[in-house]
Design an enzyme around this catalytic site. Structure first.
Site, PDB file in Angstrom:
ATOM      1  CB  CYS A 147      -0.886  -0.021   1.101  1.00 11.33           C
ATOM      2  SG  CYS A 147      -1.974   1.329   1.428  1.00 11.33           S
ATOM      3  CB  CYS A 150      -0.762   2.671   4.059  1.00  9.79           C
ATOM      4  SG  CYS A 150      -2.437   1.998   3.487  1.00  9.79           S
ATOM      5  CG  ASP A 151       3.052   1.368   4.483  1.00  9.33           C
ATOM      6  OD1 ASP A 151       2.405   1.708   5.540  1.00  9.33           O
ATOM      7  OD2 ASP A 151       2.613   0.227   4.280  1.00  9.33           O
TER       8      ASP A 151
END
Length: 323
Positions: A147, A150-151
């Site tokens: 992701c 997300c990261d």
């Protein structure tokens, strides 16, 4: 069987397909119950794959684009506004020998289902495929990710890699250039599968480089990713790439294990629905979204098929006297 346990409609899955089905059935006064938790221990994220995507530029109504999680939050808000009941529980077992059909949450070995449903809409979607390397589980969240949204922020000014050759991989790579000093795309073939527009964007980005005919064979590092070992499929040579982040974008598999012995599936695991409908071979059971779509796999087509499932379910309930 108590009346409180019997629902007209149960929706399993909360991506664009499931939430659209909930919106339509709620507006039809069918009081749908939707389970957000996916019936898979490796895919717990409510909201479907859009929760793991970056800017969504091709969903109608958002000319400037929209972030995936924000779009799903709006889907969810719209469903609850019309009276859909959303639960975060996972469905652990189903008995589709009805109708009504049995739905278990919690202990799958319980004698009685947690709920019954006259109509069941399956929208469990698909999940990211992994490389199958020994250190993957250990290093997920410690340098390995599926992701970028997300990261990506955690890899500012670092050299990171993306595995894959499709649209998802190109989207991840392009997004990650917002943070990384360099992004290396690793692909096992010598040409991409991505659409031409995504290829053009990736090739034009000065921060993206490509390693062709290559596969990741080993992840280095104990508590965090410290690099990867590559194998060249043409020369047979191995090499090391000193990256601190690895984003895996090699495809998806449908979340259909829950229905393996009850609903017909294609060889690739996707559920089979009747032509031009969301109906399965079982009366009162409908399927929509990426769980049955192995061709288009887009948010807009998933939402459209969720609408189809809701209308099919509504008409079936009316015809059978359960609406």
């Amino acid at each position: 069987m108590t009346d409180t346990k019997v629902r007209k409609v149960v929706v399993i899955g909360s991506g664009p397909a499931g939430l659209t089905a909930a919106i339509y059935t709620a507006r039809a006064n069918l009081s749908p119950l939707l389970f957000e938790g996916l019936p898979s221990s490796t895919s717990d994220q409510p909201g479907g794959q859009l929760m793991l995507t970056t800017d969504v530029e091709n969903y109608p109504g958002f000319p400037q684009g929209v972030v995936g999680p924000e779009l799903m939050a709006q889907f969810r808000s719209q469903a609850t506004r019309f009276g859909a009941e959303l639960l975060t529980d996972k469905v652990t077992r189903v008995d589709l020998s009805g109708p009504p059909h049995g739905i278990w949450i919690g202990n799958p070995n319980a004698a009685e289902p947690s709920f019954y449903a006259w109509a069941v809409i399956v929208s469990t979607g698909a999940q990211s495929l992994m490389l199958g390397l020994e250190a993957e589980d250990r290093l997920i969240g410690h340098g390995v990710s599926t992701c970028a949204t997300c990261d990506g922020f955690f890899f500012k000014d670092q050299h990171i890699a993306v595995v894959g050759g499709g649209d998802s991989a190109m989207e991840e790579a392009i997004f990650l250039t917002r943070f990384a000093s360099k992004v290396t795309v690793i692909h096992r073939r010598d040409e991409l599968r991505a659409s031409k527009i995504m290829q053009d964007r990736a090739f034009a980005n000065e921060r993206i480089e490509f390693l062709w005919n290559s596969e990741v064979r080993q992840l280095n590092g104990n508590t965090k990713l410290e690099g990867i070992r590559l194998h060249n499929n043409v020369t047979g040579e191995t090499s090391e790439l000193n990256v601190t982040g690895l984003f895996i974008a090699i495809g998806h598999q449908p979340n259909t294990d829950l229905f393996a012995d009850q609903l017909p599936r294609k060889e690739n695991g996707y559920l089979i629905t009747k032509s031009d409908s969301s109906c399965t071979d079982i009366e009162g059971v409908f399927a929509c979204g990426d769980v049955q779509d192995d061709v288009y796999r887009q948010a807009v087509t998933a939402a459209g098929s969720g609408c189809m499932a809701a209308i099919d379910a509504e008409r079936w309930l009316e015809a059978t006297g359960h609406g």
